[in-house]
Design a protein around this motif. Structure first.
Motif, mmCIF file in Angstrom:
data_model
loop_
_atom_site.group_PDB
_atom_site.id
_atom_site.type_symbol
_atom_site.label_atom_id
_atom_site.label_comp_id
_atom_site.label_asym_id
_atom_site.label_seq_id
_atom_site.Cartn_x
_atom_site.Cartn_y
_atom_site.Cartn_z
ATOM 1 N N CYS A 6 5.507 13.073 0.782
ATOM 2 C CA CYS A 6 5.346 11.710 0.357
ATOM 3 C C CYS A 6 4.287 11.738 -0.694
ATOM 4 C CB CYS A 6 5.264 10.856 1.397
ATOM 5 S SG CYS A 6 5.370 9.177 0.613
ATOM 6 N N GLU A 48 -0.237 4.430 0.584
ATOM 7 C CA GLU A 48 -0.801 5.169 1.421
ATOM 8 C C GLU A 48 -0.128 4.743 3.007
ATOM 9 O OE1 GLU A 48 -2.760 3.466 -0.659
ATOM 10 O OE2 GLU A 48 -3.813 4.983 -1.669
ATOM 11 N N GLY A 49 0.005 3.285 2.955
ATOM 12 C CA GLY A 49 0.473 2.934 4.206
ATOM 13 C C GLY A 49 2.060 3.438 4.392
ATOM 14 N N PRO A 52 7.762 13.763 9.931
ATOM 15 C CA PRO A 52 6.474 14.844 9.405
ATOM 16 C C PRO A 52 6.752 15.856 8.292
ATOM 17 C CG PRO A 52 6.720 14.665 11.937
ATOM 18 C CD PRO A 52 7.818 14.253 11.151
ATOM 19 N N CYS A 57 3.686 5.678 2.744
ATOM 20 C CA CYS A 57 3.795 7.319 3.078
ATOM 21 C C CYS A 57 3.115 7.776 4.621
ATOM 22 C CB CYS A 57 2.814 7.908 1.930
ATOM 23 S SG CYS A 57 3.552 8.473 0.476
ATOM 24 N N GLN A 58 2.320 7.134 4.842
ATOM 25 C CA GLN A 58 1.903 7.362 6.542
ATOM 26 C C GLN A 58 3.151 6.882 7.464
ATOM 27 O OE1 GLN A 58 -0.762 9.085 7.307
ATOM 28 N NE2 GLN A 58 0.526 9.209 9.032
ATOM 29 N N THR A 59 3.893 5.789 7.024
ATOM 30 C CA THR A 59 4.795 5.298 8.051
ATOM 31 C C THR A 59 5.987 6.215 7.937
ATOM 32 O OG1 THR A 59 4.185 2.960 7.754
ATOM 33 C CG2 THR A 59 6.247 3.384 8.526
ATOM 34 N N SER A 97 0.806 -1.163 -0.101
ATOM 35 C CA SER A 97 0.224 -0.034 0.020
ATOM 36 C C SER A 97 0.961 1.423 -0.233
ATOM 37 C CB SER A 97 -0.859 -0.099 1.240
ATOM 38 O OG SER A 97 -1.293 1.449 1.499
ATOM 39 N N LEU A 110 5.835 9.404 7.181
ATOM 40 C CA LEU A 110 5.402 10.694 7.683
ATOM 41 C C LEU A 110 5.535 10.721 9.311
ATOM 42 C CD1 LEU A 110 2.508 11.923 5.435
ATOM 43 C CD2 LEU A 110 4.558 13.022 5.757
ATOM 44 N N ASN A 111 5.311 9.378 9.940
ATOM 45 C CA ASN A 111 5.405 9.119 11.476
ATOM 46 C C ASN A 111 6.732 9.479 11.772
ATOM 47 O OD1 ASN A 111 2.390 8.611 11.510
ATOM 48 N ND2 ASN A 111 2.830 6.462 11.483
#
Ligand SMILES: [Zn+2]
Length: 214
Positions: A201, A186-187, A197, A189-191, A184, A193-194
């Protein structure tokens, strides 16, 4: 000095770069992604999902050139003078853009010659890893946008890709996950960004320009 106008994602690892003087295609996976106007196509390696649009592109653009390593060249020997062979450590000048190449290990199918590229357009640089699983020595310069595979198996998995990005010097480039297969974006980019920040991405949509990278 040439200017970057637009970068469009074509699915899998494919990108179409439009500048003020040139249109460059990278790793077109299928006929549809090769059916574009342009003057140069670059393939990181000779797997079908990175060269599927080459024939369509070269037939449509009779003055265009194909740039690639010796394994790519072997697949397209019938294009003769339209083919330019490059290898690790080289730079290829095209109009006033330049492309520089770094060999990075491919995932499965270890005999595959995967040659990552940095495309320099004026003071803007787009880097594309191909199907790399390790990234030693890449990129060789500060880059603005980095396209990185996250599928695992044939290329880096999300953790390896993340490690590579987090080890780059600041400021980090805009990141574009590609070659997702079952992963994914999305997953991913989220990781990312965590952890950071401040990083941009971009989850690319097939057939659409990347937004917010310049
Ligand atoms: Zn591959």
């Amino acid at each position: 000095m040439p200017e970057i106008h637009r970068i469009t994602y074509l699915g899998q690892s494919g990108f179409y770069i439009e500048t003020s003087e040139s249109q460059l295609l990278i790793d077109p996976s299928n006929k549809k992604s090769g059916d574009l106007e342009g003057d140069l196509v670059y393939c990181t390696h000779n797997h079908f999902d990175h060269i599927g649009g080459v024939k369509t592109f070269l037939n449509r653009n009779s003055n265009a050139i194909l740039v690639g390593n010796e394994q790519v060249a072997r697949k397209f020997s019938r294009f003769g003078e339209q083919m330019k062979i490059v290898s690790d450590g080289e730079t290829y000048e095209h109009k006033s853009c330049s492309l520089s190449f770094t060999k990075l290990e491919h995932g499965f199918l270890k005999g595959t010659y995967n040659l990552a590229v940095e495309v320099h357009i004026g003071d803007f640089t787009f880097a594309h890893c191909g199907d790399a699983v390790s990234f030693t020595g890449f990129p060789t310069s500060t880059v603005d946008v980095l396209a990185i595979p996250i599928s695992g198996a044939f290329a880096a998995n999300p953790k390896k890709a993340l490690d590579m990005i987090l080890n780059l010097p600041d400021p980090l480039p805009t990141i574009v996950p590609m070659h997702w297969l079952l992963r994914s974006p999305e997953g991913f980019c989220q990781t990312l960004l965590n952890a950071r920040p401040d990083v941009n991405c971009i989850i690319p949509a097939t057939g659409e320009p990347l937004k917010g990278f310049v």
